[in-house]
Write a protein that holds these residues in place. Structure first.
Motif, PDB file in Angstrom:
ATOM      1  N   SER A  66      22.851  -9.127 -18.003  1.00 40.88           N
ATOM      2  CA  SER A  66      23.116  -7.492 -17.413  1.00 40.88           C
ATOM      3  C   SER A  66      23.154  -7.376 -16.088  1.00 40.88           C
ATOM      4  O   SER A  66      23.415  -6.500 -15.153  1.00 40.88           O
ATOM      5  CB  SER A  66      21.830  -7.026 -17.795  1.00 40.88           C
ATOM      6  OG  SER A  66      20.743  -7.241 -17.342  1.00 40.88           O
ATOM      7  N   GLY A  67      23.056  -8.495 -15.124  1.00 36.95           N
ATOM      8  CA  GLY A  67      23.043  -8.580 -13.528  1.00 36.95           C
ATOM      9  C   GLY A  67      21.689  -7.920 -12.987  1.00 36.95           C
ATOM     10  O   GLY A  67      21.602  -7.913 -11.762  1.00 36.95           O
ATOM     11  N   SER A  68      20.657  -7.767 -13.675  1.00 39.51           N
ATOM     12  CA  SER A  68      19.529  -7.345 -13.136  1.00 39.51           C
ATOM     13  C   SER A  68      18.006  -7.642 -13.976  1.00 39.51           C
ATOM     14  O   SER A  68      18.371  -8.025 -15.213  1.00 39.51           O
ATOM     15  CB  SER A  68      19.454  -5.753 -12.872  1.00 39.51           C
ATOM     16  OG  SER A  68      19.304  -5.342 -14.180  1.00 39.51           O
ATOM     17  N   ALA A  69      17.228  -8.091 -13.438  1.00 34.33           N
ATOM     18  CA  ALA A  69      16.006  -8.325 -14.106  1.00 34.33           C
ATOM     19  C   ALA A  69      14.607  -7.618 -13.744  1.00 34.33           C
ATOM     20  O   ALA A  69      14.559  -7.252 -12.417  1.00 34.33           O
ATOM     21  CB  ALA A  69      15.598  -9.819 -14.165  1.00 34.33           C
ATOM     22  N   TRP A  70      13.633  -7.651 -14.651  1.00 33.09           N
ATOM     23  CA  TRP A  70      12.304  -6.889 -14.127  1.00 33.09           C
ATOM     24  C   TRP A  70      11.472  -7.881 -13.461  1.00 33.09           C
ATOM     25  O   TRP A  70      11.215  -8.917 -14.230  1.00 33.09           O
ATOM     26  CB  TRP A  70      11.794  -6.325 -15.326  1.00 33.09           C
ATOM     27  CG  TRP A  70      12.535  -5.011 -15.758  1.00 33.09           C
ATOM     28  CD1 TRP A  70      13.316  -5.064 -16.687  1.00 33.09           C
ATOM     29  CD2 TRP A  70      12.661  -3.871 -15.135  1.00 33.09           C
ATOM     30  NE1 TRP A  70      14.061  -3.774 -16.741  1.00 33.09           N
ATOM     31  CE2 TRP A  70      13.391  -2.900 -15.996  1.00 33.09           C
ATOM     32  CE3 TRP A  70      12.049  -3.247 -14.205  1.00 33.09           C
ATOM     33  CZ2 TRP A  70      13.701  -1.578 -15.550  1.00 33.09           C
ATOM     34  CZ3 TRP A  70      12.151  -1.758 -13.861  1.00 33.09           C
ATOM     35  CH2 TRP A  70      12.891  -1.129 -14.414  1.00 33.09           C
ATOM     36  N   LEU A  71      11.158  -7.792 -12.355  1.00 33.45           N
ATOM     37  CA  LEU A  71      10.191  -8.666 -11.561  1.00 33.45           C
ATOM     38  C   LEU A  71       8.997  -8.131 -11.077  1.00 33.45           C
ATOM     39  O   LEU A  71       8.980  -6.558 -11.109  1.00 33.45           O
ATOM     40  CB  LEU A  71      10.898  -9.397 -10.300  1.00 33.45           C
ATOM     41  CG  LEU A  71      12.173 -10.052 -10.671  1.00 33.45           C
ATOM     42  CD1 LEU A  71      12.718 -10.499  -9.051  1.00 33.45           C
ATOM     43  CD2 LEU A  71      12.091 -11.122 -11.641  1.00 33.45           C
ATOM     44  N   ARG A  72       7.960  -8.496 -10.675  1.00 29.41           N
ATOM     45  CA  ARG A  72       6.565  -8.264 -10.397  1.00 29.41           C
ATOM     46  C   ARG A  72       6.197  -8.349  -9.075  1.00 29.41           C
ATOM     47  O   ARG A  72       5.740  -9.584  -8.575  1.00 29.41           O
ATOM     48  CB  ARG A  72       5.427  -8.566 -11.284  1.00 29.41           C
ATOM     49  CG  ARG A  72       4.255  -7.772 -11.354  1.00 29.41           C
ATOM     50  CD  ARG A  72       3.168  -8.049 -12.150  1.00 29.41           C
ATOM     51  NE  ARG A  72       3.452  -8.339 -13.592  1.00 29.41           N
ATOM     52  CZ  ARG A  72       3.734  -7.073 -14.569  1.00 29.41           C
ATOM     53  NH1 ARG A  72       3.404  -5.995 -14.152  1.00 29.41           N
ATOM     54  NH2 ARG A  72       4.132  -7.550 -15.985  1.00 29.41           N
ATOM     55  N   PRO A  73       6.478  -7.268  -8.118  1.00 29.20           N
ATOM     56  CA  PRO A  73       6.118  -7.516  -6.618  1.00 29.20           C
ATOM     57  C   PRO A  73       4.520  -7.705  -6.641  1.00 29.20           C
ATOM     58  O   PRO A  73       3.964  -7.299  -7.292  1.00 29.20           O
ATOM     59  CB  PRO A  73       6.633  -6.354  -5.809  1.00 29.20           C
ATOM     60  CG  PRO A  73       7.573  -5.770  -6.862  1.00 29.20           C
ATOM     61  CD  PRO A  73       7.098  -6.199  -8.369  1.00 29.20           C
ATOM     62  N   GLY A  74       4.353  -8.210  -5.401  1.00 30.83           N
ATOM     63  CA  GLY A  74       2.857  -8.120  -5.164  1.00 30.83           C
ATOM     64  C   GLY A  74       2.241  -9.524  -4.575  1.00 30.83           C
ATOM     65  O   GLY A  74       1.420  -9.367  -3.625  1.00 30.83           O
ATOM     66  N   ALA A  75       2.637 -10.613  -5.212  1.00 37.23           N
ATOM     67  CA  ALA A  75       2.335 -12.092  -4.472  1.00 37.23           C
ATOM     68  C   ALA A  75       3.378 -12.441  -3.578  1.00 37.23           C
ATOM     69  O   ALA A  75       2.784 -12.996  -2.321  1.00 37.23           O
ATOM     70  CB  ALA A  75       1.907 -12.895  -5.539  1.00 37.23           C
ATOM     71  N   LEU A  76       4.393 -12.682  -4.058  1.00 35.05           N
ATOM     72  CA  LEU A  76       5.502 -13.223  -3.278  1.00 35.05           C
ATOM     73  C   LEU A  76       6.156 -12.290  -2.429  1.00 35.05           C
ATOM     74  O   LEU A  76       6.442 -12.608  -0.915  1.00 35.05           O
ATOM     75  CB  LEU A  76       6.828 -13.744  -4.102  1.00 35.05           C
ATOM     76  CG  LEU A  76       6.240 -14.877  -4.978  1.00 35.05           C
ATOM     77  CD1 LEU A  76       7.459 -15.544  -5.810  1.00 35.05           C
ATOM     78  CD2 LEU A  76       5.735 -16.142  -4.045  1.00 35.05           C
ATOM     79  N   PHE A  77       6.097 -10.851  -2.512  1.00 34.69           N
ATOM     80  CA  PHE A  77       6.759  -9.854  -1.708  1.00 34.69           C
ATOM     81  C   PHE A  77       6.381  -8.664  -2.133  1.00 34.69           C
ATOM     82  O   PHE A  77       5.895  -8.621  -3.137  1.00 34.69           O
ATOM     83  CB  PHE A  77       8.562 -10.167  -1.915  1.00 34.69           C
ATOM     84  CG  PHE A  77       8.855  -9.856  -3.336  1.00 34.69           C
ATOM     85  CD1 PHE A  77       9.384  -8.429  -3.599  1.00 34.69           C
ATOM     86  CD2 PHE A  77       9.116 -10.796  -4.390  1.00 34.69           C
ATOM     87  CE1 PHE A  77       9.789  -8.308  -4.854  1.00 34.69           C
ATOM     88  CE2 PHE A  77       9.444 -10.379  -5.677  1.00 34.69           C
ATOM     89  CZ  PHE A  77       9.934  -9.272  -6.005  1.00 34.69           C
ATOM     90  N   GLY A  78       6.684  -7.682  -1.240  1.00 36.01           N
ATOM     91  CA  GLY A  78       6.381  -6.044  -1.594  1.00 36.01           C
ATOM     92  C   GLY A  78       7.920  -5.493  -1.707  1.00 36.01           C
ATOM     93  O   GLY A  78       8.770  -6.251  -1.111  1.00 36.01           O
TER      94      GLY A  78
END
Length: 170
Positions: free
Chosen positions: A34-46
């Motif tokens: 689909s060209g996008s994915a759900w990621l969870r910011p917080g540890a690696l980046f905000g």
């Protein structure tokens, strides 16, 4: 050779971002399908989300395509058609600590640990309707926006005076 190096840097940045996916395999498949994915910011980046009209006002441009070559915040930024309510938005990836204290009018920090729809590393043009795309592509693992440059861009777009003492969160 330069084109290959840029592609390799984006791929390496993408592998790094996948470290924030709830499911590595699912996120990788979503990027491909689909060209996008759900990621969870917080540890690696905000992440900081900026209303599109603010960026357009700051850069004197009317569209994300016109803005793309003008955005200069030393880090990755993507555009979403509906990222700020029903309005278009730009999302800048920042150090996680910056997102915790961000407080610049015209933008909001993405809630730590809430899922964020992030474009695939190779999504550098608006090719899929409704899918986010990189206005400023990834430039390798750990490459994040300069908070002072980002705050200055937002303040310019809202007509707010320059960065206050105390930095972007002031």
């Amino acid at each position: 050779m330069t084109v290959q190096l840029g592609r390799e840097q984006r791929l390496a940045g993408g592998h790094w971002l996948l470290g924030s996916a709830p499911s590595l395999q699912e996120a990788r498949a979503d990027w491909e399908e689909s060209g996008s994915a759900w990621l969870r910011p917080g540890a690696l980046f905000g992440a900081v989300i900026i209303r599109a009209d603010v960026v357009h006002a700051a850069l004197g441009a009317d569209s994300p395509i016109e803005c793309a070559p003008l955005v200069d915040v030393d880090g990755p930024v993507f555009y979403s058609e509906d990222g700020f309510g029903r309005e278009g938005s730009y999302t800048a990836l920042v150090p996680a600590s910056v997102a915790l204290v961000w407080g610049v009018n015209g933008s909001i920090p993405h809630h730590r640990r809430a899922l964020l729809q992030v474009p695939a590393p190779n999504a550098v043009r608006p090719e899929r309707a409704g899918s986010p795309w990189w206005v400023v592509p990834l430039d390798g693992p750990g490459s994040l926006c300069d908070p002072d440059l980002l705050a200055a861009l937002v303040k310019q777009g809202t007509g707010t005076p320059g960065v206050a003492e105390g930095g972007p969160g002031a």
